[in-house]
Design a protein around this motif. Structure first.
Motif, PDB file in Angstrom:
ATOM      1  N   ARG A   6     -22.063 165.842 -81.546  1.00  0.00           N
ATOM      2  CA  ARG A   6     -22.702 165.799 -82.865  1.00  0.00           C
ATOM      3  C   ARG A   6     -24.203 166.011 -82.694  1.00  0.00           C
ATOM      4  NH1 ARG A   6     -21.435 160.430 -86.069  1.00  0.00           N
ATOM      5  NH2 ARG A   6     -22.827 159.565 -84.532  1.00  0.00           N
ATOM      6  N   ASP A   7     -24.748 166.919 -83.506  1.00  0.00           N
ATOM      7  CA  ASP A   7     -26.180 167.196 -83.559  1.00  0.00           C
ATOM      8  C   ASP A   7     -26.587 167.300 -85.017  1.00  0.00           C
ATOM      9  OD1 ASP A   7     -27.026 167.665 -80.700  1.00  0.00           O
ATOM     10  OD2 ASP A   7     -25.387 169.112 -80.843  1.00  0.00           O
ATOM     11  N   ASN A   8     -27.632 166.578 -85.419  1.00  0.00           N
ATOM     12  CA  ASN A   8     -28.103 166.579 -86.805  1.00  0.00           C
ATOM     13  C   ASN A   8     -26.970 166.303 -87.785  1.00  0.00           C
ATOM     14  OD1 ASN A   8     -30.821 167.177 -86.175  1.00  0.00           O
ATOM     15  ND2 ASN A   8     -30.253 169.317 -85.883  1.00  0.00           N
ATOM     16  N   GLY A   9     -26.039 165.422 -87.407  1.00  0.00           N
ATOM     17  CA  GLY A   9     -24.941 165.047 -88.284  1.00  0.00           C
ATOM     18  C   GLY A   9     -23.798 166.042 -88.329  1.00  0.00           C
ATOM     19  N   GLN A  10     -23.916 167.170 -87.633  1.00  0.00           N
ATOM     20  CA  GLN A  10     -22.880 168.203 -87.624  1.00  0.00           C
ATOM     21  C   GLN A  10     -22.039 168.078 -86.355  1.00  0.00           C
ATOM     22  OE1 GLN A  10     -22.353 170.462 -90.194  1.00  0.00           O
ATOM     23  NE2 GLN A  10     -23.850 169.171 -91.210  1.00  0.00           N
ATOM     24  N   GLU A  11     -20.737 167.957 -86.539  1.00  0.00           N
ATOM     25  CA  GLU A  11     -19.837 167.843 -85.403  1.00  0.00           C
ATOM     26  C   GLU A  11     -19.396 169.221 -84.931  1.00  0.00           C
ATOM     27  OE1 GLU A  11     -16.594 165.277 -86.432  1.00  0.00           O
ATOM     28  OE2 GLU A  11     -17.930 163.651 -87.008  1.00  0.00           O
ATOM     29  N   SER A  12     -19.212 169.347 -83.629  1.00  0.00           N
ATOM     30  CA  SER A  12     -18.707 170.581 -83.036  1.00  0.00           C
ATOM     31  C   SER A  12     -18.086 170.231 -81.688  1.00  0.00           C
ATOM     32  CB  SER A  12     -19.839 171.607 -82.870  1.00  0.00           C
ATOM     33  OG  SER A  12     -20.831 171.105 -81.994  1.00  0.00           O
ATOM     34  N   TYR A  13     -17.576 171.250 -81.025  1.00  0.00           N
ATOM     35  CA  TYR A  13     -16.988 171.061 -79.701  1.00  0.00           C
ATOM     36  C   TYR A  13     -17.854 171.754 -78.667  1.00  0.00           C
ATOM     37  CZ  TYR A  13     -12.691 169.564 -82.011  1.00  0.00           C
ATOM     38  OH  TYR A  13     -11.778 168.898 -82.766  1.00  0.00           O
ATOM     39  N   ASP A  14     -18.019 171.103 -77.535  1.00  0.00           N
ATOM     40  CA  ASP A  14     -18.712 171.693 -76.408  1.00  0.00           C
ATOM     41  C   ASP A  14     -18.095 171.080 -75.154  1.00  0.00           C
ATOM     42  OD1 ASP A  14     -20.507 173.225 -74.952  1.00  0.00           O
ATOM     43  OD2 ASP A  14     -22.124 171.773 -75.111  1.00  0.00           O
ATOM     44  N   PRO A  15     -17.579 171.905 -74.250  1.00  0.00           N
ATOM     45  CA  PRO A  15     -16.974 171.358 -73.038  1.00  0.00           C
ATOM     46  C   PRO A  15     -17.958 170.466 -72.288  1.00  0.00           C
ATOM     47  CG  PRO A  15     -16.600 173.723 -73.191  1.00  0.00           C
ATOM     48  CD  PRO A  15     -17.577 173.364 -74.272  1.00  0.00           C
ATOM     49  N   LEU A  16     -17.402 169.547 -71.533  1.00  0.00           N
ATOM     50  CA  LEU A  16     -18.232 168.652 -70.731  1.00  0.00           C
ATOM     51  C   LEU A  16     -18.991 169.451 -69.676  1.00  0.00           C
ATOM     52  CD1 LEU A  16     -15.627 165.817 -70.160  1.00  0.00           C
ATOM     53  CD2 LEU A  16     -17.638 165.711 -71.619  1.00  0.00           C
ATOM     54  N   PRO A  17     -20.221 169.053 -69.369  1.00  0.00           N
ATOM     55  CA  PRO A  17     -20.951 169.710 -68.277  1.00  0.00           C
ATOM     56  C   PRO A  17     -20.182 169.538 -66.963  1.00  0.00           C
ATOM     57  CG  PRO A  17     -22.429 168.338 -69.578  1.00  0.00           C
ATOM     58  CD  PRO A  17     -21.025 168.032 -70.025  1.00  0.00           C
ATOM     59  N   ASP A  18     -20.372 170.473 -66.073  1.00  0.00           N
ATOM     60  CA  ASP A  18     -19.687 170.440 -64.782  1.00  0.00           C
ATOM     61  C   ASP A  18     -20.456 169.552 -63.801  1.00  0.00           C
ATOM     62  OD1 ASP A  18     -17.816 171.001 -62.858  1.00  0.00           O
ATOM     63  OD2 ASP A  18     -18.739 172.908 -62.266  1.00  0.00           O
ATOM     64  N   CYS A  19     -20.578 168.279 -64.163  1.00  0.00           N
ATOM     65  CA  CYS A  19     -21.247 167.295 -63.314  1.00  0.00           C
ATOM     66  C   CYS A  19     -20.690 165.917 -63.650  1.00  0.00           C
ATOM     67  CB  CYS A  19     -22.758 167.335 -63.510  1.00  0.00           C
ATOM     68  SG  CYS A  19     -23.308 166.998 -65.186  1.00  0.00           S
ATOM     69  N   PRO A  20     -20.813 164.971 -62.740  1.00  0.00           N
ATOM     70  CA  PRO A  20     -20.280 163.635 -63.023  1.00  0.00           C
ATOM     71  C   PRO A  20     -21.054 162.938 -64.143  1.00  0.00           C
ATOM     72  CG  PRO A  20     -21.409 163.663 -60.904  1.00  0.00           C
ATOM     73  CD  PRO A  20     -21.408 165.068 -61.422  1.00  0.00           C
ATOM     74  N   LEU A  21     -20.397 161.990 -64.776  1.00  0.00           N
ATOM     75  CA  LEU A  21     -21.032 161.189 -65.813  1.00  0.00           C
ATOM     76  C   LEU A  21     -22.219 160.450 -65.209  1.00  0.00           C
ATOM     77  CD1 LEU A  21     -20.762 160.215 -68.778  1.00  0.00           C
ATOM     78  CD2 LEU A  21     -19.386 158.327 -67.927  1.00  0.00           C
ATOM     79  N   PRO A  22     -23.415 160.604 -65.769  1.00  0.00           N
ATOM     80  CA  PRO A  22     -24.587 159.918 -65.214  1.00  0.00           C
ATOM     81  C   PRO A  22     -24.410 158.401 -65.218  1.00  0.00           C
ATOM     82  CG  PRO A  22     -25.251 161.570 -66.826  1.00  0.00           C
ATOM     83  CD  PRO A  22     -23.754 161.430 -66.922  1.00  0.00           C
ATOM     84  N   ASP A  23     -24.996 157.745 -64.235  1.00  0.00           N
ATOM     85  CA  ASP A  23     -24.966 156.283 -64.171  1.00  0.00           C
ATOM     86  C   ASP A  23     -25.821 155.698 -65.288  1.00  0.00           C
ATOM     87  OD1 ASP A  23     -23.333 156.178 -61.938  1.00  0.00           O
ATOM     88  OD2 ASP A  23     -25.025 156.220 -60.544  1.00  0.00           O
ATOM     89  N   GLY A  24     -25.520 154.472 -65.662  1.00  0.00           N
ATOM     90  CA  GLY A  24     -26.295 153.783 -66.687  1.00  0.00           C
ATOM     91  C   GLY A  24     -25.414 153.355 -67.834  1.00  0.00           C
ATOM     92  N   ASP A  25     -25.988 152.512 -68.677  1.00  0.00           N
ATOM     93  CA  ASP A  25     -25.256 152.009 -69.834  1.00  0.00           C
ATOM     94  C   ASP A  25     -25.185 153.057 -70.930  1.00  0.00           C
ATOM     95  OD1 ASP A  25     -24.945 149.541 -68.609  1.00  0.00           O
ATOM     96  OD2 ASP A  25     -26.756 148.710 -69.529  1.00  0.00           O
ATOM     97  N   LEU A  26     -24.065 153.079 -71.627  1.00  0.00           N
ATOM     98  CA  LEU A  26     -23.930 153.956 -72.789  1.00  0.00           C
ATOM     99  C   LEU A  26     -24.669 153.334 -73.964  1.00  0.00           C
ATOM    100  CD1 LEU A  26     -20.154 154.889 -72.567  1.00  0.00           C
ATOM    101  CD2 LEU A  26     -22.107 156.324 -71.995  1.00  0.00           C
ATOM    102  N   ILE A  27     -25.306 154.170 -74.753  1.00  0.00           N
ATOM    103  CA  ILE A  27     -26.048 153.716 -75.928  1.00  0.00           C
ATOM    104  C   ILE A  27     -25.265 154.104 -77.166  1.00  0.00           C
ATOM    105  CG2 ILE A  27     -28.211 153.917 -77.209  1.00  0.00           C
ATOM    106  CD1 ILE A  27     -29.473 154.800 -74.478  1.00  0.00           C
ATOM    107  N   PRO A  28     -24.794 153.113 -77.941  1.00  0.00           N
ATOM    108  CA  PRO A  28     -24.054 153.452 -79.168  1.00  0.00           C
ATOM    109  C   PRO A  28     -24.913 154.292 -80.101  1.00  0.00           C
ATOM    110  CG  PRO A  28     -23.831 151.116 -78.657  1.00  0.00           C
ATOM    111  CD  PRO A  28     -24.883 151.672 -77.733  1.00  0.00           C
ATOM    112  N   ALA A  29     -24.307 155.298 -80.709  1.00  0.00           N
ATOM    113  CA  ALA A  29     -25.021 156.159 -81.653  1.00  0.00           C
ATOM    114  C   ALA A  29     -25.007 155.524 -83.025  1.00  0.00           C
ATOM    115  CB  ALA A  29     -24.353 157.530 -81.704  1.00  0.00           C
ATOM    116  N   GLN A  30     -25.997 155.868 -83.826  1.00  0.00           N
ATOM    117  CA  GLN A  30     -26.011 155.405 -85.202  1.00  0.00           C
ATOM    118  C   GLN A  30     -24.895 156.100 -85.944  1.00  0.00           C
ATOM    119  OE1 GLN A  30     -29.777 155.867 -87.097  1.00  0.00           O
ATOM    120  NE2 GLN A  30     -30.739 154.282 -85.875  1.00  0.00           N
ATOM    121  N   SER A  31     -24.329 155.403 -86.874  1.00  0.00           N
ATOM    122  CA  SER A  31     -23.216 155.923 -87.650  1.00  0.00           C
ATOM    123  C   SER A  31     -23.680 157.057 -88.555  1.00  0.00           C
ATOM    124  CB  SER A  31     -22.612 154.807 -88.495  1.00  0.00           C
ATOM    125  OG  SER A  31     -21.654 155.322 -89.362  1.00  0.00           O
TER     126      SER A  31
END
Length: 91
Positions: free
Chosen positions: A31-56
């Motif tokens: 989601r960017d600017n409130g618009q949902e779309s699909y984009d494949p995951l980057p070809d790299c591992p999930l970065p370390d760190g806590d996930l930050i909940p997005a605003q609704s």
């Protein structure tokens, strides 16, 4: 108890504003600017760190509405929310 991320979080890859997580796994739904779309995951591992909940992105009256799961019980059955004007008959 193992708690897994479910819903919208800030995109940990930094490619998009938000990325949807399902059972702790990032998905291609973004989601960017409130618009949902699909984009494949980057070809790299999930970065370390806590996930930050997005605003609704829900409405002001129901700001949590985009975080509801399809298997959550509805307060009002869907057939009671359908208006006559929304029903189309095929002759």
């Amino acid at each position: 108890m193992d708690v897994r991320a479910q819903g919208w979080y800030r995109d940990p890859y930094g490619v998009h504003e938000d990325r949807y997580f399902s059972a702790g796994t990032p998905t291609k739904l973004v989601r960017d600017n409130g618009q949902e779309s699909y984009d494949p995951l980057p070809d790299c591992p999930l970065p370390d760190g806590d996930l930050i909940p997005a605003q609704s992105a829900g409405s002001e009256a129901e700001p949590w509405s985009d975080l509801e799961r399809a298997d959550q019980p509805e307060p009002t059955p869907v057939w009671l929310r359908i208006t006559v004007s929304a029903v189309r008959c095929v002759a």
